[in-house]
Design an enzyme around this catalytic site. Structure first.
Site, PDB file in Angstrom:
ATOM      1  N   ARG A 331     -14.213  16.584  29.633  1.00  0.00           N
ATOM      2  CA  ARG A 331     -13.619  17.513  29.253  1.00  0.00           C
ATOM      3  C   ARG A 331     -14.458  19.146  29.037  1.00  0.00           C
ATOM      4  O   ARG A 331     -13.966  20.009  29.292  1.00  0.00           O
ATOM      5  CB  ARG A 331     -13.352  17.990  27.396  1.00  0.00           C
ATOM      6  CG  ARG A 331     -13.179  16.127  26.476  1.00  0.00           C
ATOM      7  CD  ARG A 331     -12.684  16.623  25.548  1.00  0.00           C
ATOM      8  NE  ARG A 331     -11.632  17.951  24.577  1.00  0.00           N
ATOM      9  CZ  ARG A 331     -11.868  18.929  24.202  1.00  0.00           C
ATOM     10  NH1 ARG A 331     -13.739  18.850  24.145  1.00  0.00           N
ATOM     11  NH2 ARG A 331     -11.420  20.065  24.187  1.00  0.00           N
ATOM     12  N   CYS A 362     -20.577  11.393  41.549  1.00  0.00           N
ATOM     13  CA  CYS A 362     -21.167  11.887  42.966  1.00  0.00           C
ATOM     14  C   CYS A 362     -19.579  12.971  42.983  1.00  0.00           C
ATOM     15  O   CYS A 362     -18.652  12.672  43.455  1.00  0.00           O
ATOM     16  CB  CYS A 362     -20.223  11.105  43.751  1.00  0.00           C
ATOM     17  SG  CYS A 362     -21.478   9.268  43.911  1.00  0.00           S
TER      18      CYS A 362
HETATM   19  N1  LLP Z   1       0.843  15.523  17.959  1.00  0.00           N
HETATM   20  C1  LLP Z   1       1.333  15.270  19.507  1.00  0.00           C
HETATM   21  C2  LLP Z   1       2.905  14.925  19.863  1.00  0.00           C
HETATM   22  C3  LLP Z   1       0.477  15.757  20.535  1.00  0.00           C
HETATM   23  O1  LLP Z   1       1.366  15.642  22.054  1.00  0.00           O
HETATM   24  C4  LLP Z   1      -0.619  15.983  20.476  1.00  0.00           C
HETATM   25  C5  LLP Z   1      -1.566  15.763  20.978  1.00  0.00           C
HETATM   26  C6  LLP Z   1      -1.342  16.203  18.640  1.00  0.00           C
HETATM   27  C7  LLP Z   1       0.044  15.734  18.251  1.00  0.00           C
HETATM   28  C8  LLP Z   1      -2.886  15.689  18.182  1.00  0.00           C
HETATM   29  O2  LLP Z   1      -3.056  16.771  18.382  1.00  0.00           O
HETATM   30  P1  LLP Z   1      -4.874  17.669  17.694  1.00  0.00           P
HETATM   31  O3  LLP Z   1      -4.396  17.553  16.661  1.00  0.00           O
HETATM   32  O4  LLP Z   1      -5.263  16.162  18.359  1.00  0.00           O
HETATM   33  O5  LLP Z   1      -5.186  18.460  19.130  1.00  0.00           O
HETATM   34  N2  LLP Z   1      -7.391  15.548  25.660  1.00  0.00           N
HETATM   35  C9  LLP Z   1      -7.370  17.096  25.031  1.00  0.00           C
HETATM   36  C10 LLP Z   1      -5.979  17.340  24.322  1.00  0.00           C
HETATM   37  C11 LLP Z   1      -4.503  16.935  24.406  1.00  0.00           C
HETATM   38  C12 LLP Z   1      -3.670  16.746  22.756  1.00  0.00           C
HETATM   39  C13 LLP Z   1      -2.757  16.351  23.909  1.00  0.00           C
HETATM   40  N3  LLP Z   1      -1.855  15.807  22.567  1.00  0.00           N
HETATM   41  C14 LLP Z   1      -8.796  17.742  24.642  1.00  0.00           C
HETATM   42  O6  LLP Z   1      -9.419  16.828  24.782  1.00  0.00           O
HETATM   43  O7  LLP Z   1      -8.735  18.797  24.181  1.00  0.00           O
END
Ligand code: LLP
Length: 432
Positions: A331, A362
């Site tokens: 991240r 690396c």
């Molecule tokens: N619902 C849908 C349709 C989503 O695409 C997502 C997250 C969530 C719910 C949940 O979102 P949250 O409550 O976790 O923010 N990899 C990124 C975050 C990508 C989120 C993708 N979708 C990071 O590490 O910050």
């Protein structure tokens, strides 16, 4: 202060504890790098969302977005707490079903689900399939007809809201790759099309405006946009939806700079808006879903590493070199996400040293944090990175063929492995 989240503390030896387990002992017993998840925090967060939904709105379901961390034991705990599950791939769906998660509470997302995934979802009779685009709609219609099924579907809508978050985690605006656009009539035309589709039951619409959002206003705005669209559909097409899914994205505290709002405030405001709108416009009060991922699991997790070396480049930079890095937590490399880190075996000591935490891939960009204040490090110290429960394990990779760390779940002073550490044999398992 992140240390006061009811899970983390410092014991009489000056060591960091999680769920009443000494982290230095966990590191000794299970090795490092090590993901640790506090089951009590996970359960409490599920309950917090669930009771808030019940108290302010009533008719709804909290769906854990399992992309944040999906493994069988987390699915079991979430099922036990009565929540639903958002899956974003066949793999997440498979894990959930294998864990015994009730199929009717599973919601399947994704902007390009394959034929195989859709067949799997329809055959498994899951709760909802959230259709992303017209091509996928046609594909699913054909599959449902062939299987003589009538799956319940929703459409993912881009409500045109620009939430203030990192560009890579924004999803609600028109140029997003996710969902049907409202502005150009695409969503309306697709809804109209489903009137003649005998094998699909469109029960409502879904939106998700982004992730790690602190401001409540964009959520409220999104709900209003969706309800206005519901009204247009009712007036012009004579269709009324039973469901409304408002997505996830609630921000959490990674460092002391972060100031997330209490989730209750969101639920109170959004409930008032939905109830008020439906009453005023004589619209059916929908069954509401929300999909928190990060806010349920991130605060429950920490990652432990062993310091292999301290590299001091005089007048330039101090590196703390750890035995993990972007392979288990990409991240910072991806989004420059800030984390709180401390030396778990020196948790009672002042943080009077400035350091950059580097992994062992690396890549110069293999960093976990830059120029943070931390206790004076030495070889063999245990480094703890906090609030790593979400999007760490789930986004991990085998880059450089490092085996992935295990996940240990802790509760009331006891620890158990819920995902095993990968071995070198696992690394070559699919090689021929
Ligand atoms: N619902 C849908 C349709 C989503 O695409 C997502 C997250 C969530 C719910 C949940 O979102 P949250 O409550 O976790 O923010 N990899 C990124 C975050 C990508 C989120 C993708 N979708 C990071 O590490 O910050």
């Amino acid at each position: 202060m992140l240390l006061s989240n009811n899970s983390l503390a410092v014991n009489e030896k000056g060591n960091l504890t999680i769920g009443n387990c000494d982290t230095t002992e966990l590191a000794k017993e299970f090795g490092t790098p090590l993901y640790v998840v506090d089951e009590t925090v996970l359960r409490n967060n599920c309950r917090k969302f669930d009771s808030s939904m019940k108290a302010y709105y009533g008719k709804g379901l909290v769906i854990y977005a399992s992309k944040a961390l999906n493994c069988m034991e987390v699915c079991r705990v979430v099922a036990d707490e009565g929540l639903g599950l958002d899956v974003a791939s066949g793999g997440e769906l498979y894990t959930a079903l294998k864990s015994g998660f009730p199929a009717e509470k599973i919601y399947f997302h994704g902007n390009n689900k394959t034929e195989d995934e859709l067949v799997y979802a329809v055959k498994s009779k899951i709760g909802r399939i959230i259709v992303d685009n017209p091509t996928e709609l046609a594909r699913l219609d054909k599959i449902a007809a062939e299987l003589s099924e009538i799956p319940k579907i929703m459409f993912r809508i881009k409500p045109g809201i620009d939430a203030h978050t990192h560009d890579f985690v924004k999803t609600g605006q028109i140029d997003s790759k996710f969902g049907f656009a409202l502005e150009n009539g695409e969503a309306f035309e697709a809804v109209k099309l489903t009137k003649d589709m005998k094998h699909l039951e469109l029960v409502g619409l879904h939106c998700h405006i982004g992730s790690q959002i602190f401001d409540i206003d964009p959520f409220i705005l999104a709900a209003e946009v969706m309800l206005n669209f519901y009204l247009k559909i009712k007036n012009e097409l004579g269709m009324e939806f039973t469901d409304l899914n408002l997505g996830g994205g609630f921000g959490i505290k990674y460092t002391d700079q972060d100031d997330p709002k209490e989730y209750n405030i969101f639920m109170e405001k959004v409930s008032a808006v939905v109830k008020g709108f439906c009453e005023k416009e004589n619209l059916l009060m929908p069954f509401i879903c929300i999909e928190p991922g990060r806010s349920i699991i991130a605060p429950a997790g920490i990652t432990l590493y062993t310091v292999g070396a301290v590299k001091e480049i005089e007048n330039v930079k101090n590196y703390i070199l750890i035995d993990g890095g972007m392979g288990d937590n990409p991240r910072y490399a991806l989004y420059k996400s800030a984390y709180t880190a401390l030396l778990a075996n020196k948790a009672g000591v002042a943080a009077d040293y400035t350091a950059t935490i580097a992994g062992r891939c690396c890549e110069s960009g293999d960093l976990i944090a830059e120029n943070i204040q931390i206790q004076t490090p030495a070889e063999g110290d245990i480094l703890a990175v906090l609030a790593t429960g979400a999007y760490n394990y789930s986004m991990s990779s085998n880059y450089n063929r490092f085996p992935r760390p295990p996940i240990v779940m802790v509760k009331d002073g006891k620890a158990r492995v819920v995902v095993k550490r990968e071995t070198y044999e696992d690394i070559i398992r699919n090689d021929i």
